[in-house]
Motif scaffolding. Structure first.
Motif, PDB file in Angstrom:
ATOM      1  N   LYS A 161      35.232 -23.515  49.376  1.00 34.19           N
ATOM      2  CA  LYS A 161      34.305 -23.116  48.597  1.00 34.19           C
ATOM      3  C   LYS A 161      33.749 -21.729  49.150  1.00 34.19           C
ATOM      4  N   VAL A 162      33.762 -20.825  47.879  1.00 36.94           N
ATOM      5  CA  VAL A 162      33.305 -19.586  48.213  1.00 36.94           C
ATOM      6  C   VAL A 162      31.672 -19.255  47.810  1.00 36.94           C
ATOM      7  N   ASP A 163      30.974 -18.768  48.652  1.00 39.17           N
ATOM      8  CA  ASP A 163      29.548 -18.296  48.296  1.00 39.17           C
ATOM      9  C   ASP A 163      29.656 -17.194  47.284  1.00 39.17           C
ATOM     10  N   LEU A 164      29.171 -17.235  46.095  1.00 41.75           N
ATOM     11  CA  LEU A 164      29.152 -16.010  45.269  1.00 41.75           C
ATOM     12  C   LEU A 164      27.727 -15.678  45.025  1.00 41.75           C
ATOM     13  N   GLU A 165      26.736 -16.095  45.760  1.00 43.51           N
ATOM     14  CA  GLU A 165      25.429 -15.656  45.721  1.00 43.51           C
ATOM     15  C   GLU A 165      25.270 -14.359  45.710  1.00 43.51           C
ATOM     16  N   SER A 166      25.911 -13.732  46.986  1.00 41.59           N
ATOM     17  CA  SER A 166      25.572 -12.272  47.164  1.00 41.59           C
ATOM     18  C   SER A 166      26.364 -11.395  45.993  1.00 41.59           C
ATOM     19  N   GLN A 167      27.572 -11.891  45.429  1.00 41.14           N
ATOM     20  CA  GLN A 167      28.081 -11.286  44.368  1.00 41.14           C
ATOM     21  C   GLN A 167      27.258 -11.124  43.114  1.00 41.14           C
ATOM     22  N   LEU A 168      26.756 -12.246  43.018  1.00 41.62           N
ATOM     23  CA  LEU A 168      25.771 -12.607  41.402  1.00 41.62           C
ATOM     24  C   LEU A 168      24.630 -11.569  41.726  1.00 41.62           C
ATOM     25  N   LYS A 169      24.089 -11.619  42.777  1.00 41.64           N
ATOM     26  CA  LYS A 169      22.721 -10.771  42.987  1.00 41.64           C
ATOM     27  C   LYS A 169      23.056  -9.361  42.932  1.00 41.64           C
ATOM     28  N   ALA A 170      24.351  -8.792  43.321  1.00 42.98           N
ATOM     29  CA  ALA A 170      24.666  -7.414  43.093  1.00 42.98           C
ATOM     30  C   ALA A 170      25.035  -7.297  41.776  1.00 42.98           C
ATOM     31  N   ILE A 171      25.480  -7.917  41.042  1.00 40.24           N
ATOM     32  CA  ILE A 171      25.769  -8.085  39.436  1.00 40.24           C
ATOM     33  C   ILE A 171      24.425  -8.058  38.863  1.00 40.24           C
ATOM     34  N   SER A 172      23.663  -8.927  39.217  1.00 46.50           N
ATOM     35  CA  SER A 172      22.179  -8.725  38.506  1.00 46.50           C
ATOM     36  C   SER A 172      21.559  -7.444  38.655  1.00 46.50           C
ATOM     37  N   ALA A 173      21.537  -7.198  39.905  1.00 48.08           N
ATOM     38  CA  ALA A 173      20.807  -5.660  40.197  1.00 48.08           C
ATOM     39  C   ALA A 173      21.508  -4.477  39.624  1.00 48.08           C
ATOM     40  N   PHE A 174      22.955  -4.582  39.432  1.00 46.39           N
ATOM     41  CA  PHE A 174      23.688  -3.672  38.738  1.00 46.39           C
ATOM     42  C   PHE A 174      23.341  -3.762  37.231  1.00 46.39           C
ATOM     43  N   GLU A 175      23.111  -4.822  36.447  1.00 46.60           N
ATOM     44  CA  GLU A 175      22.723  -5.140  35.227  1.00 46.60           C
ATOM     45  C   GLU A 175      21.426  -4.792  34.855  1.00 46.60           C
ATOM     46  N   ALA A 176      20.293  -4.958  35.872  1.00 51.19           N
ATOM     47  CA  ALA A 176      18.941  -4.694  35.723  1.00 51.19           C
ATOM     48  C   ALA A 176      18.829  -3.111  35.737  1.00 51.19           C
ATOM     49  N   LYS A 177      19.487  -2.414  36.576  1.00 54.13           N
ATOM     50  CA  LYS A 177      19.555  -1.011  36.642  1.00 54.13           C
ATOM     51  C   LYS A 177      20.174  -0.190  35.271  1.00 54.13           C
ATOM     52  N   ALA A 178      21.263  -0.867  34.841  1.00 58.17           N
ATOM     53  CA  ALA A 178      22.086  -0.526  33.494  1.00 58.17           C
ATOM     54  C   ALA A 178      20.909  -0.620  32.398  1.00 58.17           C
ATOM     55  N   VAL A 179      20.340  -1.691  32.265  1.00 62.17           N
ATOM     56  CA  VAL A 179      19.543  -1.910  31.143  1.00 62.17           C
ATOM     57  C   VAL A 179      18.362  -0.924  31.164  1.00 62.17           C
ATOM     58  N   ALA A 180      17.612  -0.654  32.434  1.00 56.06           N
ATOM     59  CA  ALA A 180      16.606   0.278  32.462  1.00 56.06           C
ATOM     60  C   ALA A 180      16.964   1.591  32.320  1.00 56.06           C
ATOM     61  N   THR A 181      18.148   2.005  32.637  1.00 55.67           N
ATOM     62  CA  THR A 181      18.718   3.278  32.319  1.00 55.67           C
ATOM     63  C   THR A 181      19.177   3.259  30.639  1.00 55.67           C
ATOM     64  N   ALA A 182      19.425   2.428  30.067  1.00 61.93           N
ATOM     65  CA  ALA A 182      19.827   2.311  28.677  1.00 61.93           C
ATOM     66  C   ALA A 182      18.473   2.440  27.856  1.00 61.93           C
ATOM     67  N   GLU A 183      17.405   1.714  28.431  1.00 64.23           N
ATOM     68  CA  GLU A 183      16.156   1.676  27.584  1.00 64.23           C
ATOM     69  C   GLU A 183      15.669   3.178  27.682  1.00 64.23           C
ATOM     70  N   SER A 184      15.515   3.831  28.987  1.00 63.13           N
ATOM     71  CA  SER A 184      15.339   5.070  28.959  1.00 63.13           C
ATOM     72  C   SER A 184      15.949   6.044  28.237  1.00 63.13           C
ATOM     73  N   TYR A 185      17.327   5.906  28.064  1.00 60.74           N
ATOM     74  CA  TYR A 185      18.138   6.490  27.117  1.00 60.74           C
ATOM     75  C   TYR A 185      18.042   6.626  25.656  1.00 60.74           C
ATOM     76  N   VAL A 186      17.456   5.376  25.242  1.00 60.65           N
ATOM     77  CA  VAL A 186      16.879   5.006  23.861  1.00 60.65           C
ATOM     78  C   VAL A 186      15.825   5.887  23.547  1.00 60.65           C
ATOM     79  N   LYS A 187      14.618   5.789  24.675  1.00 61.89           N
ATOM     80  CA  LYS A 187      13.454   6.517  24.186  1.00 61.89           C
ATOM     81  C   LYS A 187      13.709   7.973  24.088  1.00 61.89           C
ATOM     82  N   ASP A 188      14.516   8.584  25.116  1.00 57.77           N
ATOM     83  CA  ASP A 188      14.680  10.083  24.890  1.00 57.77           C
ATOM     84  C   ASP A 188      15.499  10.151  23.659  1.00 57.77           C
TER      85      ASP A 188
END
Length: 103
Positions: free
Chosen positions: A12-39
């Motif tokens: 069994k491999v603990d994927l929790e840390s990798q999933l957290k990193a992916i979620s953080a990356f996704e949140a940052k990407a979404v925020a950047t995309a929203e900012s870009y759309v406003k610009d």
């Protein structure tokens, strides 16, 4: 083969840390995309206004000197300053429009 099959252990491999990193990356990407759309939306509004101004503008053949002075009053000051200094040529004019007269 059965012995090798039974010797296999499921790891069994603990994927929790990798999933957290992916979620953080996704949140940052979404925020950047929203900012870009406003610009982009802001720039589109400016471009629409510019296009509207261009469409409503009079042809250059219909402009008068007074229209130009009204739009850019600093031109008069610049011209007066050049005349006071005794300069009757526009700086940079010869570079853009060379003298084609035959000497």
């Amino acid at each position: 083969m059965e012995k090798a099959y039974k010797a296999q252990k499921i790891v069994k491999v603990d994927l929790e840390s990798q999933l957290k990193a992916i979620s953080a990356f996704e949140a940052k990407a979404v925020a950047t995309a929203e900012s870009y759309v406003k610009d982009i939306d802001t720039k589109l509004v400016d471009l629409r206004e510019t296009i509207e101004n261009i469409e409503k503008a009079r042809p250059i053949e219909q402009l008068t000197v007074n229209d130009i002075i009204q739009a850019k009053p600093e031109i008069v000051e610049e011209v007066e300053a050049l005349i006071k200094e005794g300069k009757f040529t526009v700086p940079g004019y010869e570079g853009k429009f060379p003298n084609l007269a035959v000497a």
